[in-house]
Write a protein that holds these residues in place. Structure first.
Motif, PDB file in Angstrom:
ATOM      1  N   GLU A 187       8.950  -3.207 -11.250  1.00 41.96           N
ATOM      2  CA  GLU A 187       7.644  -3.205 -10.350  1.00 41.96           C
ATOM      3  C   GLU A 187       6.368  -2.866 -11.139  1.00 41.96           C
ATOM      4  OE1 GLU A 187       8.298  -0.613  -7.203  1.00 41.96           O
ATOM      5  OE2 GLU A 187      10.170  -1.281  -6.773  1.00 41.96           O
ATOM      6  N   ALA A 188       5.585  -3.639 -10.960  1.00 39.78           N
ATOM      7  CA  ALA A 188       4.130  -3.482 -11.498  1.00 39.78           C
ATOM      8  C   ALA A 188       3.542  -2.365 -10.968  1.00 39.78           C
ATOM      9  CB  ALA A 188       3.253  -4.869 -11.367  1.00 39.78           C
ATOM     10  N   GLN A 189       2.847  -1.385 -11.751  1.00 36.57           N
ATOM     11  CA  GLN A 189       2.053  -0.327 -11.228  1.00 36.57           C
ATOM     12  C   GLN A 189       0.364  -0.536 -10.980  1.00 36.57           C
ATOM     13  OE1 GLN A 189       4.034   2.432 -10.225  1.00 36.57           O
ATOM     14  NE2 GLN A 189       5.652   1.095 -10.504  1.00 36.57           N
ATOM     15  N   LYS A 194      12.908   5.264 -28.682  1.00 39.10           N
ATOM     16  CA  LYS A 194      13.348   6.376 -27.928  1.00 39.10           C
ATOM     17  C   LYS A 194      12.513   6.366 -26.620  1.00 39.10           C
ATOM     18  CE  LYS A 194      13.444   8.227 -32.272  1.00 39.10           C
ATOM     19  NZ  LYS A 194      14.550   7.502 -32.724  1.00 39.10           N
ATOM     20  N   THR A 195      13.055   5.807 -25.590  1.00 45.84           N
ATOM     21  CA  THR A 195      12.104   5.483 -24.309  1.00 45.84           C
ATOM     22  C   THR A 195      12.926   6.087 -23.140  1.00 45.84           C
ATOM     23  OG1 THR A 195      12.918   3.326 -23.698  1.00 45.84           O
ATOM     24  CG2 THR A 195      10.998   3.617 -25.280  1.00 45.84           C
ATOM     25  N   VAL A 196      12.166   6.568 -22.029  1.00 47.48           N
ATOM     26  CA  VAL A 196      12.707   6.931 -20.890  1.00 47.48           C
ATOM     27  C   VAL A 196      11.854   6.131 -19.752  1.00 47.48           C
ATOM     28  CG1 VAL A 196      13.455   8.750 -18.962  1.00 47.48           C
ATOM     29  CG2 VAL A 196      13.469   9.039 -21.714  1.00 47.48           C
ATOM     30  N   VAL A 197      12.476   5.516 -18.684  1.00 47.81           N
ATOM     31  CA  VAL A 197      11.623   5.081 -17.604  1.00 47.81           C
ATOM     32  C   VAL A 197      12.259   5.535 -16.243  1.00 47.81           C
ATOM     33  CG1 VAL A 197      11.159   2.890 -16.398  1.00 47.81           C
ATOM     34  CG2 VAL A 197      10.913   2.960 -18.764  1.00 47.81           C
ATOM     35  N   ILE A 198      11.442   6.098 -15.474  1.00 52.61           N
ATOM     36  CA  ILE A 198      11.729   6.694 -14.116  1.00 52.61           C
ATOM     37  C   ILE A 198      11.215   5.888 -12.878  1.00 52.61           C
ATOM     38  CG2 ILE A 198      12.150   8.941 -13.060  1.00 52.61           C
ATOM     39  CD1 ILE A 198      11.964  10.233 -15.685  1.00 52.61           C
ATOM     40  N   ASP A 199      12.003   5.317 -12.177  1.00 53.72           N
ATOM     41  CA  ASP A 199      11.490   4.659 -10.922  1.00 53.72           C
ATOM     42  C   ASP A 199      10.452   3.493 -11.526  1.00 53.72           C
ATOM     43  OD1 ASP A 199      13.075   6.628  -9.698  1.00 53.72           O
ATOM     44  OD2 ASP A 199      11.547   8.089  -9.136  1.00 53.72           O
ATOM     45  N   ASP A 200      10.190   3.162 -12.266  1.00 46.96           N
ATOM     46  CA  ASP A 200       9.135   2.261 -12.936  1.00 46.96           C
ATOM     47  C   ASP A 200       8.023   2.947 -12.555  1.00 46.96           C
ATOM     48  OD1 ASP A 200      11.109   0.439 -13.587  1.00 46.96           O
ATOM     49  OD2 ASP A 200      10.737  -1.046 -12.061  1.00 46.96           O
ATOM     50  N   ARG A 201       7.947   4.084 -12.436  1.00 54.25           N
ATOM     51  CA  ARG A 201       6.703   4.648 -12.188  1.00 54.25           C
ATOM     52  C   ARG A 201       6.010   5.655 -13.186  1.00 54.25           C
ATOM     53  NH1 ARG A 201       5.940  10.137 -11.471  1.00 54.25           N
ATOM     54  NH2 ARG A 201       8.280  10.485 -11.436  1.00 54.25           N
ATOM     55  N   VAL A 202       7.047   6.345 -13.925  1.00 53.74           N
ATOM     56  CA  VAL A 202       6.417   6.981 -15.350  1.00 53.74           C
ATOM     57  C   VAL A 202       7.654   6.362 -16.463  1.00 53.74           C
ATOM     58  CG1 VAL A 202       7.893   8.909 -14.664  1.00 53.74           C
ATOM     59  CG2 VAL A 202       5.996   9.037 -16.162  1.00 53.74           C
ATOM     60  N   ALA A 203       6.929   6.469 -17.537  1.00 49.94           N
ATOM     61  CA  ALA A 203       7.672   6.217 -18.947  1.00 49.94           C
ATOM     62  C   ALA A 203       7.183   7.079 -19.911  1.00 49.94           C
ATOM     63  CB  ALA A 203       7.111   4.838 -19.163  1.00 49.94           C
ATOM     64  N   PHE A 204       8.117   7.491 -20.625  1.00 48.37           N
ATOM     65  CA  PHE A 204       8.146   8.502 -21.838  1.00 48.37           C
ATOM     66  C   PHE A 204       8.302   7.500 -23.237  1.00 48.37           C
ATOM     67  CE2 PHE A 204       8.837  11.295 -18.328  1.00 48.37           C
ATOM     68  CZ  PHE A 204       7.915  12.225 -18.681  1.00 48.37           C
ATOM     69  N   VAL A 205       7.599   7.577 -24.105  1.00 44.98           N
ATOM     70  CA  VAL A 205       7.692   6.803 -25.426  1.00 44.98           C
ATOM     71  C   VAL A 205       7.432   7.763 -26.554  1.00 44.98           C
ATOM     72  CG1 VAL A 205       6.901   4.978 -26.882  1.00 44.98           C
ATOM     73  CG2 VAL A 205       7.267   4.579 -24.523  1.00 44.98           C
ATOM     74  N   GLY A 206       8.190   7.779 -27.689  1.00 45.84           N
ATOM     75  CA  GLY A 206       7.905   8.590 -28.647  1.00 45.84           C
ATOM     76  C   GLY A 206       8.774   8.915 -29.888  1.00 45.84           C
ATOM     77  N   GLY A 207       8.931  10.110 -30.494  1.00 49.52           N
ATOM     78  CA  GLY A 207       9.886  10.310 -31.598  1.00 49.52           C
ATOM     79  C   GLY A 207      10.919  11.041 -31.412  1.00 49.52           C
TER      80      GLY A 207
END
Length: 518
Positions: A278-280, A206-219
């Motif tokens: 993109e690397a942050q 269960k992941t969400v990536v927005i703009d390669d700027r912020v990510a959410f990982v979890g259950g």
């Protein structure tokens, strides 16, 4: 082996029924049977344990051989507190993180971040419900509507597991196809299904990536399958099942690794290949490692798979000296349980404790987790180093189940993981999973304190964890179990896990786990 195990379990059940039947006879006959029971039951229990352990040994040996063939056998043998050495992704320093406990913290924040996206939104999950409300305002934010609004100006990609091939499991392929039609009809959302893992297993991350700027990982799944994920740490009774879960918000270099995992998974229409993320730059001071379960021979770029979730757990649990704290939907991986059994039989110190928070009624495999818990209770041998609990929603005399769906582990307030991986064979070896691991002491200790404040309903959780387990966790959980079993109203949401005293569950759990884990 399985047939023999079932026969032993059946014999034990027949004996138990025979003993109950004699109770209606004369006193002399009952006392005679009672003496026989004193002689036979320990032997039956020993046989049950022996066969259960035998099946688990066979399963673990199979997994070891399998990983040996692809160069991952070392994952079974780590014993030091460290990051995974062979994960695809290295530990990344410089991350800013926030642990989001329960859906009331996660879902509205996710909605806000998606609405503010500037270039793309990538969602990867086990199941998505178009009608899920991310907020509960007078005009709630609905998942399908939000993604549709954003898709009018930027790319929105949604990748979901194809669904169960057999209709006895949910969501089925028909369910998922129905959801996909709702997501894609006149919305501009690119929604695709995937089922490249083996038959019977699933893409579970269960992941969400927005703009390669912020990510959410979890259950936390963005779905209503099984229950409503939007619940708060107070867990009031609503007349339906509550939900305890967690995710982590990440900014910084580790976001690119989460994005790269989505890039690996995504093919999309016309076998679309996404550009490298993109690397942050550094955003904080937390080091993280993205770890995964990817079975071998699934992706061409990872022919030997990635079993760094399992490797990380083995290293951390074997190295534990004082405290193992687990929150998980399931607890039945024989490899993981064997390590915990050894820790209880050979504790590194008198203060060593294991606390596991589990659901009272898992969606799948209730007896399986209870079989493992029974084995751990047996290994503890009355020393009170192990405690298994659950939580209930409570409002006055009313109570409802709270489904513990979080996948969190904290070891010695030094090692921390959160993600999608359950402590079962599917998540360790067969499903696809994403977790993050950190050795940041402050993150581990702070997260444990927040969780313990929620479950213990007190802010007095500072100090020695052993003392808190002995003086708060165990007395509260034990008292509430007595109330639950006697039908009295609960006065606290924390309850000792019910239904784990029967030794027969040791064998039932092992056998049933083959149905779910294969």
């Amino acid at each position: 082996m399985i047939v023999l195990v079932l026969l032993v379990g059946s014999a034990a059940g027949d004996y138990s029924r025979a003993v109950r039947g004699r109770r209606s006879g004369s006193g002399d006959r009952f006392r005679g049977k009672s003496r026989l029971r004193t002689l036979v039951e320990p032997a039956a229990g020993a046989v049950i344990r022996t066969f259960g352990e035998g099946v688990e040994h066979v399963v673990a040996s199979h997994h070891r051989r399998r990983l040996r063939r692809v160069g991952w056998e070392h994952a079974f043998d780590g014993a030091e507190l460290d990051y995974s050495r062979d994960a695809t992704f290295e530990p990344r320093a410089g991350n800013k993180v926030e642990v989001l406990v329960d859906g009331a913290a996660y879902l509205p924040m996710l909605a806000e971040e998606i609405a503010a996206a500037r270039s793309h939104v990538h969602l990867l999950g086990w199941c998505f419900s178009p009608e899920l409300h991310l907020t509960r305002e007078e005009e709630p934010v609905v998942l399908r509507n939000l993604l549709s609004d954003v898709a009018r100006r930027i790319d929105v990609r949604l990748l979901v597991w194809e669904g169960a091939p057999l209709r006895v499991f949910r969501p089925t392929k028909r369910d998922v196809q129905a959801y996909m039609k709702v997501f894609t009809r006149n919305t501009g959302i690119q929604a695709e299904t995937d089922s490249c893992v083996r038959l019977k297993y699933s893409h579970h991350e269960k992941t969400v990536v927005i703009d390669d700027r912020v990510a959410f990982v979890g259950g936390i799944d963005l779905t209503l399958h099984g229950g409503d994920p939007l619940d708060s740490p107070k867990h009031p009774s609503h007349g339906h099942i509550g939900w305890h879960d967690a995710a982590i918000r990440i900014e910084g270099p580790a976001v690119a690794d989460v994005a790269e995992h989505f890039r690996l998974r995504w093919r999309g229409p016309g076998e679309e290949r996404l550009p490298a993320p993109e690397a942050q730059e550094a955003k904080g001071d937390t080091e993280l490692q993205v770890v995964r379960t990817i079975p071998e021979r699934v992706f061409n770029s990872l022919p030997d798979g990635d079993f760094s979730v399992f490797e990380s757990y083995v290293r951390a649990l074997r190295s534990a000296q004082e405290l193992v704290y687990l929150e998980n939907q399931f607890l039945w991986s024989p490899e993981i349980v064997a390590i915990l059994v050894d820790k209880l039989q050979n504790p590194p110190s008198d203060d060593f404790r294991i606390v596991a928070l589990l659901p009272a009624r898992p969606n799948d495999g209730a007896d399986v987790s209870r079989g493992a818990v029974s084995a751990l209770i047996d290994a503890d041998d009355g020393n009170e180093r192990f405690l298994a609990c659950t939580v209930y929603a409570r409002t006055g005399p009313l109570r409802d189940l709270v489904y513990v769906h979080a996948k969190i582990a904290i070891i010695d307030d030094r090692w921390f993981t959160i993600g999608s991986a359950n402590l079962n064979e599917r998540s360790m070896f067969n499903d696809s999973e994403v977790n993050v691991v950190s050795l940041d002491v402050q993150l581990a200790r702070t997260t444990r304190s927040r969780l313990w404040e929620e479950h213990l309903e007190t802010s007095e959780v500072d100090g020695d964890p052993t003392r808190i387990v002995d003086e708060l966790w165990r007395p509260i959980a034990k008292e509430q179990l007595a109330r639950l079993e006697s039908g009295r109203p609960l006065t606290h949401r924390l309850v000792m896990l019910p239904g784990v005293s029967k030794r027969a569950r040791r064998i039932a759990g092992v056998v049933e786990s083959r149905v779910y884990d294969g």
